[in-house]
Design a protein around this motif. Structure first.
Motif, PDB file in Angstrom:
ATOM      1  N   VAL A   1      21.989  -4.306 -45.370  1.00 12.19           N
ATOM      2  CA  VAL A   1      21.510  -4.265 -46.752  1.00 12.19           C
ATOM      3  C   VAL A   1      19.990  -4.329 -46.801  1.00 12.19           C
ATOM      4  N   GLY A   2      19.430  -5.140 -45.913  1.00 11.09           N
ATOM      5  CA  GLY A   2      17.968  -5.314 -45.924  1.00 11.09           C
ATOM      6  C   GLY A   2      17.228  -4.019 -45.637  1.00 11.09           C
ATOM      7  N   ALA A   3      17.907  -3.069 -45.010  1.00 10.88           N
ATOM      8  CA  ALA A   3      17.235  -1.811 -44.676  1.00 10.88           C
ATOM      9  C   ALA A   3      17.294  -0.812 -45.821  1.00 10.88           C
ATOM     10  N   LEU A   4      18.061  -1.149 -46.841  1.00 10.10           N
ATOM     11  CA  LEU A   4      18.175  -0.232 -47.980  1.00 10.10           C
ATOM     12  C   LEU A   4      16.946  -0.349 -48.888  1.00 10.10           C
ATOM     13  N   PRO A   5      16.694   0.691 -49.659  1.00  9.35           N
ATOM     14  CA  PRO A   5      15.515   0.613 -50.544  1.00  9.35           C
ATOM     15  C   PRO A   5      15.757  -0.285 -51.751  1.00  9.35           C
ATOM     16  N   VAL A   6      14.676  -0.682 -52.378  1.00  9.46           N
ATOM     17  CA  VAL A   6      14.739  -1.260 -53.718  1.00  9.46           C
ATOM     18  C   VAL A   6      14.756  -0.079 -54.682  1.00  9.46           C
ATOM     19  N   VAL A   7      15.701  -0.081 -55.609  1.00 11.31           N
ATOM     20  CA  VAL A   7      15.736   1.007 -56.593  1.00 11.31           C
ATOM     21  C   VAL A   7      15.116   0.527 -57.898  1.00 11.31           C
ATOM     22  N   VAL A   8      14.182   1.301 -58.405  1.00 15.32           N
ATOM     23  CA  VAL A   8      13.549   1.021 -59.696  1.00 15.32           C
ATOM     24  C   VAL A   8      14.120   2.014 -60.696  1.00 15.32           C
ATOM     25  N   ILE A   9      14.658   1.510 -61.796  1.00 17.60           N
ATOM     26  CA  ILE A   9      15.216   2.399 -62.827  1.00 17.60           C
ATOM     27  C   ILE A   9      14.171   2.591 -63.915  1.00 17.60           C
TER      28      ILE A   9
ATOM     29  N   GLY B   1       4.556  -2.495 -48.639  1.00 15.36           N
ATOM     30  CA  GLY B   1       5.275  -1.810 -47.568  1.00 15.36           C
ATOM     31  C   GLY B   1       6.789  -1.887 -47.689  1.00 15.36           C
ATOM     32  N   GLN B   2       7.279  -2.053 -48.893  1.00 17.25           N
ATOM     33  CA  GLN B   2       8.722  -2.130 -49.117  1.00 17.25           C
ATOM     34  C   GLN B   2       9.273  -0.734 -49.394  1.00 17.25           C
ATOM     35  N   ASP B   3      10.433  -0.430 -48.823  1.00 16.54           N
ATOM     36  CA  ASP B   3      11.062   0.863 -49.091  1.00 16.54           C
ATOM     37  C   ASP B   3      11.590   0.857 -50.527  1.00 16.54           C
ATOM     38  N   PHE B   4      11.392   1.947 -51.248  1.00 15.60           N
ATOM     39  CA  PHE B   4      11.845   1.976 -52.646  1.00 15.60           C
ATOM     40  C   PHE B   4      12.098   3.407 -53.103  1.00 15.60           C
ATOM     41  N   LEU B   5      12.806   3.495 -54.211  1.00 22.15           N
ATOM     42  CA  LEU B   5      13.063   4.776 -54.865  1.00 22.15           C
ATOM     43  C   LEU B   5      13.025   4.545 -56.366  1.00 22.15           C
ATOM     44  N   VAL B   6      12.282   5.373 -57.083  1.00 25.00           N
ATOM     45  CA  VAL B   6      12.221   5.276 -58.548  1.00 25.00           C
ATOM     46  C   VAL B   6      13.093   6.388 -59.138  1.00 25.00           C
TER      47      VAL B   6
END
Ligand SMILES: Cc1cc2nc3c(=O)[nH]c(=O)nc-3n(C[C@H](O)[C@H](O)[C@H](O)COP(=O)(O)OP(=O)(O)OC[C@H]3O[C@@H](n4cnc5c(N)ncnc54)[C@H](O)[C@@H]3O)c2cc1C
Length: 472
Positions: free
Chosen positions: A23-31, A48-53
């Motif tokens: 889970v820790g390797a998954l991105p943070v999703v911003v809605i 440096g956190q992985d994310f997707l908007v």
């Protein structure tokens, strides 16, 4: 590991947790890619956190674009997030004049669009989130819940997984109804379908001019959206008749702090509005509790009914419903949310933003602790975090996401070191005019006789949270 009906972790679940996705390797999703969602992205990038908007609209800040013709009342220096500024400046961008009041369109062109460009493939447009849950876990199941990823479903059916979700989807898509009781007024849906009712902030002086000029327009609402629309209508030709209906017995809250307002543009708005009311250009109707909207040919008959059953009706060509917004938490209905029963914010945040006690400028600094739900890793931020409180400022949202992202990065010291410097204001706080309005009180304001003479000076100030107004 036992398997029973009461929530203990099963062997299967345990295997899934241990061998399942890291889970820790998954991105943070911003809605949402509005000002606050993009600021969250900037902080995630900086740390440096992985994310997707994920942005529902076909353009960045799609909601701001809908009020692009409106000039905001906070100058640039309050509207640019610090991490976003650092990212942009590193790429050669120069900030606009800090004292300038941008329009919504300028916010996008001069700040949000360049910021979005830096995000590249980490921003997806046309990606509307329809639901968020925990993978394999509905709202009821507990054991092992925190170890599984969030499951994000898009409107087109695609599913994504995330280690955390920052919901910055705003409230603009979910305006309040015309009905004074919070329910749609009788006949409201029909009047909307007939094209007689517009939601807040039509482009009266631009694209929508033809629909307003020369008509009798009723604006319902006491916030700044109402004020902005009324002032625009007042610039149309003299044969444009303008009526302004509010529940309260006086417009002191909307007139606000005048020269004492720390955001001069906002103070000036109220001062100009008062002048138009005083001159008769705008007819103010107080104690108006919208109950029914009837279509009569090409006109609308808008009927108020107060608690004593007294009715008054206004016949108009168009209605603008500037009654504010409310959050829609249905996308997160399978998550465990702890919502304030009045505002729809988190319960910890509610007393800090209560519009009966706070203006935009007196909201104290707050962050991850006040925004946390019983669902670890899920945060609603930005204007959505305020629920129905109309006291939100972008600057507050920027500090929220700075704190939330610091926590997601494990930097709890920074997460809890919340700071906020906001322009104080007399607009929504207990200024003298408002205090006077409340002293005169509800009891006299809703009597039928006074409503017949709505400008008589008595008030029907609506008690309880939600009565204040600031930014919407
Ligand atoms: C007319 C007006 C004037 C204002 N003036 C000021 C001001 O002067 N100063 C100030 O500080 N604040 C002001 N505000 C208040 C506030 O700062 C703004 O509303 C601001 O845009 C809020 O930012 P946000 O990012 O939280 O939400 P929004 O800007 O509403 O952005 C939300 C984004 O999420 C997207 N979205 C929605 N649902 C979904 C979904 N299901 N999936 C994916 N994406 C989704 C939307 O398309 C939108 O782009 C004003 C507001 C209005 C309406």
């Amino acid at each position: 590991m036992s398997n029973n009906c009461c929530g203990t972790t099963t062997a299967l679940e345990l295997e899934r947790i241990v061998n399942g996705p890291n889970v820790g390797a998954l991105p943070v999703v911003v809605i949402g890619a509005g000002p606050v969602g993009l600021a969250a992205a900037a902080h995630l990038a900086e740390r440096g956190q992985d994310f997707l908007v994920l942005e529902a609209g076909e353009q960045v800040a799609a909601s701001v674009a809908r009020w692009g013709h409106v000039r905001v009342f906070s100058p640039w220096k309050y509207n640019i997030d610090a991490a976003a500024r650092r990212l942009l400046e590193a790429g050669g961008w120069s900030a606009p004049d800090g004292e300038w009041l941008p329009t919504g369109a300028e916010l996008i062109d001069d700040y949000l669009a360049p910021l979005a460009k830096l995000l590249g493939e980490r921003l997806r447009l046309g990606a509307k989130v329809s639901a968020v849950s925990r993978e394999g876990y509905d709202r009821v199941r507990t054991n092992g819940r925190e170890a599984v990823p969030f499951l994000i479903r898009l409107q087109d059916g695609e599913e994504l997984r995330a280690r955390a979700v920052i919901d910055a989807s705003g409230t603009y898509e979910n305006p309040n109804v015309l009905g004074a009781s919070g329910l749609p007024a009788r006949g409201e849906a029909g009047a909307v379908a007939a094209g007689l009712v517009d939601h807040a902030l039509p482009d009266v002086l631009g694209a929508d001019r033809d629909r307003y000029e020369g008509n009798h327009v009723l604006v319902v609402g006491a916030g700044h959206s109402a004020a902005t629309t009324l002032l625009a209508l007042a610039q149309l030709s003299e044969d444009t008749r303008i009526t302004w209906a509010i529940r309260a017995g006086g417009a002191a809250r909307t007139y606000g702090g005048g020269d004492a307002d720390a955001l001069p543009a906002r103070g000036a708005l109220g001062t100009r509005l008062r002048a138009h009311v005083d001159s008769g250009r705008i007819q103010l109707v107080t104690g108006f509790f919208t109950h029914t909207v009837r279509c009569a040919g090409e006109q609308a008959i808008v009927v108020s009914r107060d608690a004593s059953g007294h009715e008054q009706a206004i016949v108009v060509d168009r209605v603008v419903a500037a009654t504010g917004y409310r959050p829609d938490h249905t996308i997160a209905s399978e998550l465990r949310l702890d919502l304030d029963p009045i505002l729809g914010s988190t319960r910890a945040l509610a007393p800090l933003i209560d519009p009966n006690r706070h203006s935009c400028g007196t909201v104290p600094a707050h962050g991850v602790d006040e925004l946390a739900h019983p669902e670890p890793g899920f945060y609603a931020v930005g204007v959505k975090s305020y629920g129905r409180a109309p006291t939100f400022l972008m600057a507050t949202g920027y500090e929220q996401v700075r704190s939330v992202v610091a926590a997601l990065a494990g930097d709890w010291e920074a997460a809890r070191d919340v700071r906020l410097e906001l322009p104080e204001t007399g607009v929504c706080s207990s200024n003298l005019a408002e205090a006077q309005e409340q002293r005169v009180g509800l009891a006299t304001g809703i009597s039928g006789g006074l409503l017949d003479t709505p400008l008589a000076g008595a008030t029907a100030a609506v008690p309880g949270r939600g009565g204040g107004s600031c930014c919407g």
